[in-house]
Design a protein around this motif. Structure first.
Motif, PDB file in Angstrom:
ATOM      1  N   GLY A  51     -16.240  32.341 -27.493  1.00  0.00           N
ATOM      2  CA  GLY A  51     -14.918  32.311 -28.105  1.00  0.00           C
ATOM      3  C   GLY A  51     -14.751  31.127 -29.034  1.00  0.00           C
ATOM      4  N   CYS A  52     -13.609  31.088 -29.716  1.00  0.00           N
ATOM      5  CA  CYS A  52     -13.396  30.030 -30.693  1.00  0.00           C
ATOM      6  C   CYS A  52     -11.903  29.825 -30.907  1.00  0.00           C
ATOM      7  N   ASP A  53     -11.524  28.551 -31.017  1.00  0.00           N
ATOM      8  CA  ASP A  53     -10.112  28.212 -31.266  1.00  0.00           C
ATOM      9  C   ASP A  53      -9.883  27.742 -32.695  1.00  0.00           C
ATOM     10  N   LYS A  54     -10.872  27.864 -33.557  1.00  0.00           N
ATOM     11  CA  LYS A  54     -10.753  27.275 -34.886  1.00  0.00           C
ATOM     12  C   LYS A  54      -9.946  28.151 -35.860  1.00  0.00           C
ATOM     13  N   PHE A  55     -10.027  29.437 -35.710  1.00  0.00           N
ATOM     14  CA  PHE A  55      -9.270  30.370 -36.558  1.00  0.00           C
ATOM     15  C   PHE A  55      -9.527  30.174 -38.050  1.00  0.00           C
ATOM     16  N   CYS A  56     -10.775  30.150 -38.439  1.00  0.00           N
ATOM     17  CA  CYS A  56     -11.102  30.219 -39.874  1.00  0.00           C
ATOM     18  C   CYS A  56     -10.499  31.523 -40.388  1.00  0.00           C
ATOM     19  N   THR A  57      -9.950  31.495 -41.592  1.00  0.00           N
ATOM     20  CA  THR A  57      -9.109  32.626 -42.008  1.00  0.00           C
ATOM     21  C   THR A  57      -9.894  33.901 -42.309  1.00  0.00           C
ATOM     22  N   PHE A  58     -11.240  33.788 -42.408  1.00  0.00           N
ATOM     23  CA  PHE A  58     -12.053  34.973 -42.705  1.00  0.00           C
ATOM     24  C   PHE A  58     -12.663  35.603 -41.459  1.00  0.00           C
ATOM     25  N   CYS A  59     -12.481  34.987 -40.291  1.00  0.00           N
ATOM     26  CA  CYS A  59     -13.351  35.284 -39.145  1.00  0.00           C
ATOM     27  C   CYS A  59     -12.623  36.044 -38.040  1.00  0.00           C
ATOM     28  N   VAL A  60     -13.333  37.018 -37.455  1.00  0.00           N
ATOM     29  CA  VAL A  60     -12.739  37.831 -36.391  1.00  0.00           C
ATOM     30  C   VAL A  60     -13.012  37.281 -34.990  1.00  0.00           C
ATOM     31  N   VAL A  61     -13.905  36.295 -34.899  1.00  0.00           N
ATOM     32  CA  VAL A  61     -14.342  35.851 -33.574  1.00  0.00           C
ATOM     33  C   VAL A  61     -13.187  35.456 -32.649  1.00  0.00           C
ATOM     34  N   PRO A  62     -12.212  34.663 -33.117  1.00  0.00           N
ATOM     35  CA  PRO A  62     -11.132  34.294 -32.187  1.00  0.00           C
ATOM     36  C   PRO A  62     -10.394  35.518 -31.631  1.00  0.00           C
ATOM     37  N   TYR A  63     -10.451  36.632 -32.353  1.00  0.00           N
ATOM     38  CA  TYR A  63      -9.753  37.841 -31.888  1.00  0.00           C
ATOM     39  C   TYR A  63     -10.662  38.697 -30.999  1.00  0.00           C
ATOM     40  N   GLY A 100     -23.506  29.740 -28.624  1.00  0.00           N
ATOM     41  CA  GLY A 100     -22.074  29.908 -28.469  1.00  0.00           C
ATOM     42  C   GLY A 100     -21.491  30.112 -29.850  1.00  0.00           C
ATOM     43  N   GLN A 101     -20.344  30.760 -29.936  1.00  0.00           N
ATOM     44  CA  GLN A 101     -19.726  30.956 -31.255  1.00  0.00           C
ATOM     45  C   GLN A 101     -19.410  29.617 -31.901  1.00  0.00           C
ATOM     46  N   ASN A 102     -19.064  28.647 -31.072  1.00  0.00           N
ATOM     47  CA  ASN A 102     -18.805  27.294 -31.576  1.00  0.00           C
ATOM     48  C   ASN A 102     -19.408  26.358 -30.541  1.00  0.00           C
ATOM     49  N   SER A 151     -22.857  25.796 -34.788  1.00  0.00           N
ATOM     50  CA  SER A 151     -22.007  24.625 -34.638  1.00  0.00           C
ATOM     51  C   SER A 151     -20.944  24.558 -35.721  1.00  0.00           C
ATOM     52  N   HIS A 152     -19.916  23.760 -35.422  1.00  0.00           N
ATOM     53  CA  HIS A 152     -18.874  23.484 -36.410  1.00  0.00           C
ATOM     54  C   HIS A 152     -18.991  22.003 -36.801  1.00  0.00           C
ATOM     55  N   PRO A 153     -18.896  21.689 -38.096  1.00  0.00           N
ATOM     56  CA  PRO A 153     -19.072  20.292 -38.518  1.00  0.00           C
ATOM     57  C   PRO A 153     -18.092  19.344 -37.839  1.00  0.00           C
ATOM     58  N   ASN A 180      -9.263  27.420 -43.852  1.00  0.00           N
ATOM     59  CA  ASN A 180      -8.840  26.722 -42.636  1.00  0.00           C
ATOM     60  C   ASN A 180     -10.038  26.184 -41.853  1.00  0.00           C
ATOM     61  N   ARG A 181     -11.019  25.635 -42.602  1.00  0.00           N
ATOM     62  CA  ARG A 181     -12.210  25.116 -41.921  1.00  0.00           C
ATOM     63  C   ARG A 181     -11.950  23.797 -41.208  1.00  0.00           C
ATOM     64  N   ARG A 182     -10.882  23.140 -41.544  1.00  0.00           N
ATOM     65  CA  ARG A 182     -10.492  21.884 -40.875  1.00  0.00           C
ATOM     66  C   ARG A 182     -11.482  20.745 -41.139  1.00  0.00           C
TER      67      ARG A 182
HETATM   68  S1  SF4 Z   1     -16.283  30.913 -38.465  1.00  0.00           S
HETATM   69 FE1  SF4 Z   1     -16.983  29.891 -36.607  1.00  0.00          FE
HETATM   70  S2  SF4 Z   1     -15.558  28.159 -36.349  1.00  0.00           S
HETATM   71 FE2  SF4 Z   1     -14.572  29.584 -37.775  1.00  0.00          FE
HETATM   72  S3  SF4 Z   1     -13.290  30.930 -36.469  1.00  0.00           S
HETATM   73 FE3  SF4 Z   1     -15.267  31.984 -36.742  1.00  0.00          FE
HETATM   74  S4  SF4 Z   1     -16.468  31.354 -34.938  1.00  0.00           S
HETATM   75 FE4  SF4 Z   1     -14.739  29.897 -35.113  1.00  0.00          FE
END
Ligand code: SF4
Length: 463
Positions: A165-177, A209-211, A248-250, A287-289
């Motif tokens: 799972g992931c809490d980052k919510f990049c605006t293009f990504c479905v993983v958090p959902y 892991g996704q992140n 990983s996330h930077p 929203n890469r933060r």
């Molecule tokens: S791209 Fe990576 S960091 Fe961003 S929401 Fe998707 S899984 Fe999370």
């Protein structure tokens, strides 16, 4: 359930799905299901789907068209074939799959596949079952460890999911959902899995892991661990020679992880750290933060800790609103870093993600042209990186027989396939190999004397 039945599992997408497919097979083994590589032989067909690529759901429906024919042919022979859709498309589409694909008996999401035996029992009772919950019970506790034989069959290099799972919510990504909120497995559970794998002959573990570098599982002292500390703990498992981690996330490259690159010889000097874009404007819209400078700073800190490090990354071209200047910023970032490889994709909208609703979508022709330019730059850097391996001697994990008689394929510290003539008995060894030839994606070498000095690779492609 009992008896010798067969399950065919097709994995799409990332390593996490490969891992999940193995764990589904392990969960089904005590139910009497043996794995088969031939869908026509199977009593149960599972499509373990991925939602990352463009038109993911369409691809699943067209695959289901082929599966339907297999199911019909089996029915004509009086044999029942059950069909399950698992993975992220199952999570995202849910009941829609049952509605659109009459051949599907079961839809199961990535967080509930440990319930497969009970779900199959419902299917055998005549139901068409759906389970896309995010259950409260610990999936990993409910899974079945692989047999030694299954582990050996899967090879000397294994994945272990440590975080989902992931809490980052990049605006293009479905993983958090599709995979839900970030959760981490406890250290003890992961160490037990690594120990079982090592006992069955695994030499290299990639923590996934996704992140993955947001890992914060409970340590033996009851406090949250970090990925750096987890890597140290797994490096102590007898038999484990190599460690890697992805993705990983930077923003999560913390001090303990960077120190692990300096202090842990088992941690390979190769880091996949996605950046997606070199433009601060686009990074903000994604929203890469993190900014471009933050990313470069993370790489510099890792490089200071481990000078032999090489980097790879992910890039998205043609994100909504991307101008030529934004794209140039991505190209200049690539030149500045010097990558050993990268994955790059045209942006494509995922329904339900914020970026899908942005107005200034980029035309396909522009995206294709930018992608070609970006891939040219990466290919050049990768070729340069590989060329610099020629004449070097470094440790290779010998993994499996190659295509030619007497040949073994292994992996360099930088994940490049290495082809070398060697005894099959050496599979599983980490041995020095001198690289004599290279092509775009692989290296070719000869076994070196164990005493032959390995040169530290100060590797940097491109700029
Ligand atoms: S791209 Fe990576 S960091 Fe961003 S929401 Fe998707 S899984 Fe999370």
């Amino acid at each position: 359930m009992s008896g010798a039945r067969k399950v065919f599992i097709k994995s799409f997408g990332c390593q996490m799905n490969v891992y999940d497919s193995h764990r589904m097979a392990d969960k089904l083994a005590p139910e009497g299901f043996a794995e088969t590589a031939t869908p026509e032989d199977a009593d149960l067909i599972i499509l373990n789907t991925c939602h990352i690529r463009e038109k993911a759901a369409d691809k699943v429906y067209s695959e289901l068209g082929r599966v339907r024919l297999i199911k019909q042919a089996a029915a004509q022979e009086g044999r029942r074939v059950m069909v399950a859709v698992a993975g992220c498309v199952a999570q995202a589409e849910g009941a829609e799959i049952i509605r659109r694909a009459p051949s599907v008996d079961l839809v199961v999401g990535p967080q509930s596949y440990h319930r497969l035996p009970a779900l199959l029992a419902r299917v055998e009772g005549g139901e068409r079952a759906i389970d896309t919950e995010f259950p409260v019970e610990d999936k990993f506790n409910a899974l079945t460890p692989p047999s030694r034989e299954a582990t050996r069959r899967r090879g000397v290099s294994a994945f272990v999911t440590v975080q989902e799972g992931c809490d980052k919510f990049c605006t293009f990504c479905v993983v958090p959902y599709t995979r839900g909120a970030e959760t981490s497995r406890p250290v003890a559970q992961i160490v037990a899995e690594a120990t079982r794998l090592a006992d069955a002959g695994v030499r290299e573990i990639t923590l996934i892991g996704q992140n993955v570098n947001a890992y914060h599982g409970n340590g033996p002292d009851g406090r949250a661990s970090t990925l750096g500390r987890l890597l140290h703990r797994i490096a102590e498992v007898p038999g484990i020679a190599r460690l890697r981690y992805t993705t990983s996330h930077p923003g999560d490259m913390d001090a303990s992880l960077i120190a692990a690159h300096r202090d842990l010889p088992a941690l390979m000097p190769y880091l996949h750290l996605p950046v997606q874009s070199g433009s601060d404007r686009i990074l903000a819209a994604m929203n890469r933060r993190h900014t471009r400078a933050d990313y470069l700073d993370a790489l510099a800190r890792v490089r200071a800790a481990q000078p032999a490090i090489a980097f790879s990354s992910d890039f998205i071209v043609g994100f909504p609103g991307e101008t030529e200047a934004d794209f140039d910023a991505t190209l200049s970032l690539i030149e500045e870093v010097g990558y050993a490889g990268a994955f790059s994709f045209k942006y494509s909208a995922r329904p339900g993600t914020p970026a899908a609703d942005l107005a200034d979508q980029i035309g396909e022709d522009v995206k294709a042209e930018r992608l070609a330019r970006l891939q040219q730059a990466i290919d050049r850097q990768q070729a340069d990186f590989n060329a610099r391996c020629r004449g070097r001697t470094f440790d290779v994990l010998l993994e499996k027989p190659g295509r030619h008689a007497g040949q073994i394929v292994g992996r360099s510290p930088y994940l490049q396939p290495v082809h070398v003539m060697a005894e099959p008995a050496l599979i599983g060894d980490v041995a020095p190999v001198t690289i004599t030839d290279v092509d775009a994606y692989s290296l070719f070498g000869v076994m070196a004397r164990p005493s032959q000095a390995r040169e530290p690779l100060l590797m940097r492609a491109g700029g």
